[in-house]
Each structure stands twice: as structure tokens, then as C-alpha cells.
Design an enzyme around this catalytic site. Sequence first.
Site, PDB file in Angstrom:
ATOM      1  N   SER A   6       0.802  -1.227   0.000  1.00  0.00           N
ATOM      2  CA  SER A   6       0.000   0.000   0.000  1.00  0.00           C
ATOM      3  C   SER A   6       0.835   1.276   0.000  1.00  0.00           C
ATOM      4  CB  SER A   6      -0.944   0.009   1.213  1.00  0.00           C
ATOM      5  OG  SER A   6      -0.204   0.023   2.415  1.00  0.00           O
ATOM      6  N   LYS A  48      -6.166   3.124   9.302  1.00  0.00           N
ATOM      7  CA  LYS A  48      -5.241   4.069   8.686  1.00  0.00           C
ATOM      8  C   LYS A  48      -5.758   5.509   8.790  1.00  0.00           C
ATOM      9  CE  LYS A  48      -3.310   0.718   5.414  1.00  0.00           C
ATOM     10  NZ  LYS A  48      -3.124   0.350   3.989  1.00  0.00           N
TER      11      LYS A  48
END
Length: 809
Positions: free
Chosen positions: A708, A751
Amino acid sequence: MKNLLSKLQKKKSKTGQENSTRHQLTSNIKHVLPYLTIGETVIFPNTIAPIFISNQSDIKAFESSMEKSKNIVIGYPIDKKKSKSLNNTYKTAVLCHILQVLKLPDGTVRILVEGVNKVKLSTITFNEFYIAECKIINNPIPIDTKTKSLIEVIKKIFTEYSSIHGKIPEEVVTTIDRSDTPDKILGNICFVTPLPYAVKIKYFLENNNLINLENIAVTLKSEIEILRLQQNLHGRVKKNLEKTQRDYFLNEQIKEINKELGKDEDPSGSDQLLKQIEKLELNVKDKEKLTKDANRLNKLQPMSPEAGILRTYLETVVELPWNNKSEDLVSLKKAKSILNDEHYNMVKAKDRILDFIAVRQFDVEKKSPVLCLVGPPGTGKTSLGKSVANSLGREFGRISLGGVRDEAEIRGHRKTYIGALPGKIIQAIKKTGVKNPVILLDEIDKIAAEYKGDPAAALLEVLDPEQNHTFTDHYLEIPFDLSDVLFIATANSLNPIPAPLLDRMEVLEIQGYTEIEKTEIAKRFIIPKQLKTIGLTDAQISFTDDSLLKIIRKFTRESGVRNLNRNVASVLRKIARLKLEEFEEGDEPFKAEDIKFEVTDENLNDLLGDDKIPDEDIKDSTVPGLSVGLAWTQLGGTVLPLEIVLSKGKGRIILTGQLGDVMKESAQIAISYVKSNCELFGIDPDFDKDVDIHIHAPEGAIKKDGPSAGITMTSALISAIKQTCINKKTAMTGEITLTGQLLPIGGLKEKVLAAARNGSTDVLIPLANKKDIKDIPKEITDKITFHTHSRVDEAIFSLFPKGTFNKNS
């Protein structure tokens, strides 16, 4: 009889030559004498032995002998079952002289005879009794030195034999000790020793006395060894019998004493165990096994080790809740109230538990699902398991699987081992006392496998609803039904859990908390709990919302609330100490109810010290080549800053900061993507010529990996090349491809929470993750602007100030 023999031997020795010559026959002519056969005793010359006769023909032969010379010939049959013909009789017989006669009441005649000479039979005829025609065998062998030595050796051996035997009269030993000819030695020894008939006949037929002496010496040695072995065995048997009899006697005394004292008359406990076994609802085969073990226990000595092992096993089995079940709570409203009172938020987990309670009302088989709560530490997974038990009205058991390496911890040990116990599953059920508890398998992702077995493999049967109704613990050896048990597992990450085990569980994600949620948790649960611990109330000590937010922002940075709990406890301890010091300085006595204190953001630093997290962070991104990424860890979400610098070199790519293989590949993809799109971003195609590209992730002691960070690396590389800063307070996450696609990622909520904790106001995410924004609390989404893109170029254009590129979106 042996005493009589010794007396007659003495009498014979006194009469000397007179008796010897009275019945000697001439050796050079044939003699016709009464004849009879005997099949057990073998009479040698110069030996005295009794014989018993009852046959009429034998009695007539005896009477004929008495009327004449008192001499009679005794022969030995080859086959005792056949006739007394010459063909069935050994050709060598013995001439005997009758010494004594005794007629018994039953008509049997006992005759004491003395062997005189060996004779050779010529014919045997019958006329009212048997008559033998025979000739005296004279085969004198001189007694040389070797023969004398053998005789002395045999005497010593026989003395040893008689001492071990213990039942041979001393007179017989003396008689044999005085014997000076081979015939006397052989005859007397054969008479008093239990040698087989065939062995005695073998010695009788052998005319070589030297050979006979050697053989009888070997035979006596063998008999001595047999006697010693018999005595040894007899001693062991006697010792065991004495111990058994002693134990029996003592146990009977104990029983009588206990009976007088009114105590238990069943020291083994087998009778009580049999009654308990009979009450168990087991199948016939299993009940028969337990009954057999209980009956065996009754036969064992109560203090023996085997009895202790068997008693412990049976007590464990009968104490298990084979039939005992608790009633489930059927009120959804009450269950929902319990869940809400004990835990804040966790909407998805609570909804799934309420669904389970609702389905239980319609499910006929009522198979329990296996739930797996996955989330960062400190988010309340373990306590949620306890709340599930409360909402269902069931008993609760907890099994810590962290560090478990042995399969026997799950399936138990064989009961034959010393200190054997059932596995943790059966122990938890026994402790709860019901067969349908809620069992929490804590830290299931921390199981380790080694040479002793794989505990995760043992859990496959436990957590499979199609198999666990016949779960067999190694210790129990009979199946136990686990289908009524509700298993709830907890884990920080799914990656370490084996795929077959994970396939048996329904995963529920427990995500991290926002600042608002943490504040509510502190006010509802943490502060009341800590106040109760130190014996104070919320009326005495209170926290303002600003003080709690400051603790959350300046002293903790986590997904859960463990550090928040520690800091609140630290604040309360400090207040208690300060107040006590104030009272000690004054004159008034200390009273806890006099404590009044309010924790605010102004006095918080006096209690906890300086802020642990600074106000400014690298999230501002004010340096070219720096971008802020977002990462998911087992501890929750975190920011992942990346730095890229270009320096003169040879076109090398330098990667530092403990980047994993996937992140290294993401760096290669980012560089290749930028090279292939130089015109789009207004970059010199030879930007990497004679230039080293150094990519670094701060906090180098921590390993980092995952795909990511692709968009983060790409944006940082373009920023370093163009020497332009990325927009302030912007964080990003997303996987890229060489063709410029921006792929979705996982753990978006964690996140975004990390970005919010670090003061980010803008977050760039893949377009495919837009649907996940609804799972993020509103108080977070209100503060953050989301930028969603499906292409890398679109994302890059939105990250930099306008005018940075020739084309802007």
C-alpha cells in the site's frame, strides 16, 4: 521308610559276613526262582528298599520264596502297560533277599528286600506265579584311585544336596557317607532322590560303575541347581504371599476401625464412583468401560500407584458436566442492554451476537458458530467475550493460547503418564460446570508448533461443528460433545492463523477507537473502575473532557485504550499522594471524603509530566521528497513517512529503513512508472542518469512491508525530482501498477484514524475504497477530506499544488 532303611543297614553291618553268605548263590549255574516285576522303584545290589504287592500271582511268588530260601528275582518292564513276558522285560534283573514282611488290612503285602546280585534272565514261565530262570552276573571291577576319588566327590555333592533338600534323614546321609562301593553309592542315592524311572533303569543296566559314577555326579549337580531355583521361587512366592496377607490383614483392620469410628467403609471410593457412573447419560459402550475401570479399582490396594491414577481418572470423568446445561437468555432486549452497558460502540460485533441469539430460537439443531474477534491490542476483544456470555446467560471460561506449543495442551495427555491431565478444553468445561459455556480462546494467533505437535491442528476438530460432537480427549478416552459450546477466539492478526483453522471461524473485525470514542470509554468505564480501585468516587475526583483529550493526544498514540487506562490510573495515584501529603502538613486528621480535585488540561502536566507526543510532526510535509503514507499493523494504524533524495552517483537505487520484499518491489514499480511517464509529469527522461536514488523509511529499527506504500513512493519520487513539496497535512495509501492503476487496500479505518491522530486534514485513497468510508466514525470524516482516484496520474495531480505539472486535474 527311610528311617527303617537306615536301621536295617545298621543291623546288616553288625551281622557282617553271616547274613551275606546266607543268601549268596553260585554264579556258574542257572537258578530257578520266583519272579515278580515292579515299575517304579529300581533296586540295586547292596541296597535295601520296600516294595508293595497286591496281585495274587505276585503274592504266591512271595510265599513260595518264603518257604524256601527267601530269595526272589525282581525284574523291570520295558513297557509297564504290557505283559510280564521276556520280550517286555529288561534282560538284567536283580536277585533280592527278603528281610521283612508286613501284611496290610487291605490285603496288600509290604516286603522289605535287599539287593544281592544282578542276574541275567533266560526264561520266564507262569504256573500260578511267575518263575524266572537266571544266571548270576559276576563282573567285578577293581576299585582304583579314580573310582575312589569319584566316590568321595559324590559323597560331598550328596551332602550338599541333602543340606539344600532339608528332608533327608541324617542316618541316610551317614549311610551313604559310609558306602565304599559304587553299587552301594548308586543304589542308595537312587533310592532317596526323586530321579525318573528311566534314569534309574539307565544306571541299573550300565555295568561300568565308573561311567555310572560320573553320570550320577552330573545328575546330582543338576538336582542341586533345580532345588536352588525352586527354593528361590518359593522364597519369592512366600514373600509376596506374606506381603499380600499382611496388606489384607491391615486393610481388614482399617475397615473395622473405620467401621467403629463411623467412617467410610469404601476406602477405594469405587462404590460411590459406580453410583455416579450409573447416573451419567452415556452410551452403553462408554458406560461399560467406566464401570469396568471402577470394578478394577475396587480390587486394587487403595495405596497403590495404579489405584491413585485410576481413581483420579474416574473422579475427573464423573465430575464433568455430561448432562448439565444452562438455559439461554431469550430476551433480545435484555441481551442488547447488557452488551451496550459493558462495551461502547462495536456495532458490527454486537449485531452479530444478537443475530446468533435470535437464530437460536428457530434453530432445531442449535449448532454454535465459532467467532474470531480480530483487532489491535486494547480494543476490548477479551472483555467482549465475557459480555457475550453475560448476554446469553451462560457460564464463561477463558483459555490463553499464547505460547502454547504442545498438542497435549489441547487434547490432553494419556492417563498412564504420571501427572497426566485432560486438555485445556475439557478443563475449562469442568471448571464452568456446564456443557454449554462460552469459551474464549485468547490469542489464537500466538500458537506455536514444534516437535511435540501442532496445537492449531488439534483445534481443527474442536472448532468444527461437524466433528466436535465426538471430540475425544486423550485423557478421557471417551467422546465428549462440544457442539453446545460457543467458542470465541481473539487475535491481533489473521496472518499467523493456518488457513484450515481460519476457514472454521467467522471473522469479526474490532477496529480501533476514535478520540471521541476513547473519551466516552474513559468516562463510562476506565475512570469509575480506577476510582473504585483506590477507594474514591467521581464526586471527589473528576476529569474534564479537555483533560481526557489531552491525555489521548499528548500521552497516548494507540488504537486501543490500554495506555489511556494506565495514564488515568497514574493521575489518580498522583492525586491521592498529593492530597495525603497536604493533610500530613496540616493539623487536621486525614479523611478520604474530604478529597476534592478536578483534573483539567492546565494541571494535567503537573500530574503526568511533560507531553510525550510533540505538537508538530512530520505530517506537515514541508520538504521536497517527503510524503506521508499510512500503514496497518497489529497494533492498529500508523503513519509511514517516506523520504527520497537524489544525489550524484552511478544510477543506483538505495533502500534503507528495513523495507520488506514487497515494499522493495513497490519502489521498483514506482521508479519504472515515473520513467515511463516522464512527459506526462514534465520530468527529464534522463533524470536518473549519473544519479543515485535513495529511498528511506524513518524508524529504521522497525520492519516495514506491504504494497500500500506504492502511491507514497511515487509521489515522494516526483517531489524529489521536481523539488516541489506535496500539499501540507496530506496522507495517502494505495497500491500501484506499472500501467498506472491505483488498487484498493485493507484496514482503511485504522489508517484514517492514524492520519487523524497525526493531524492530517486530507487523505488520498483508491476509488475502490470509497465504500469503506461509511465505516469510519462521523467525527473523523467531518475533519478529513477524502480524495478518491482510480488512476495514479490523477492522484499525483491532486497531491501537488496547481501549476506543478503541464496538465493538472
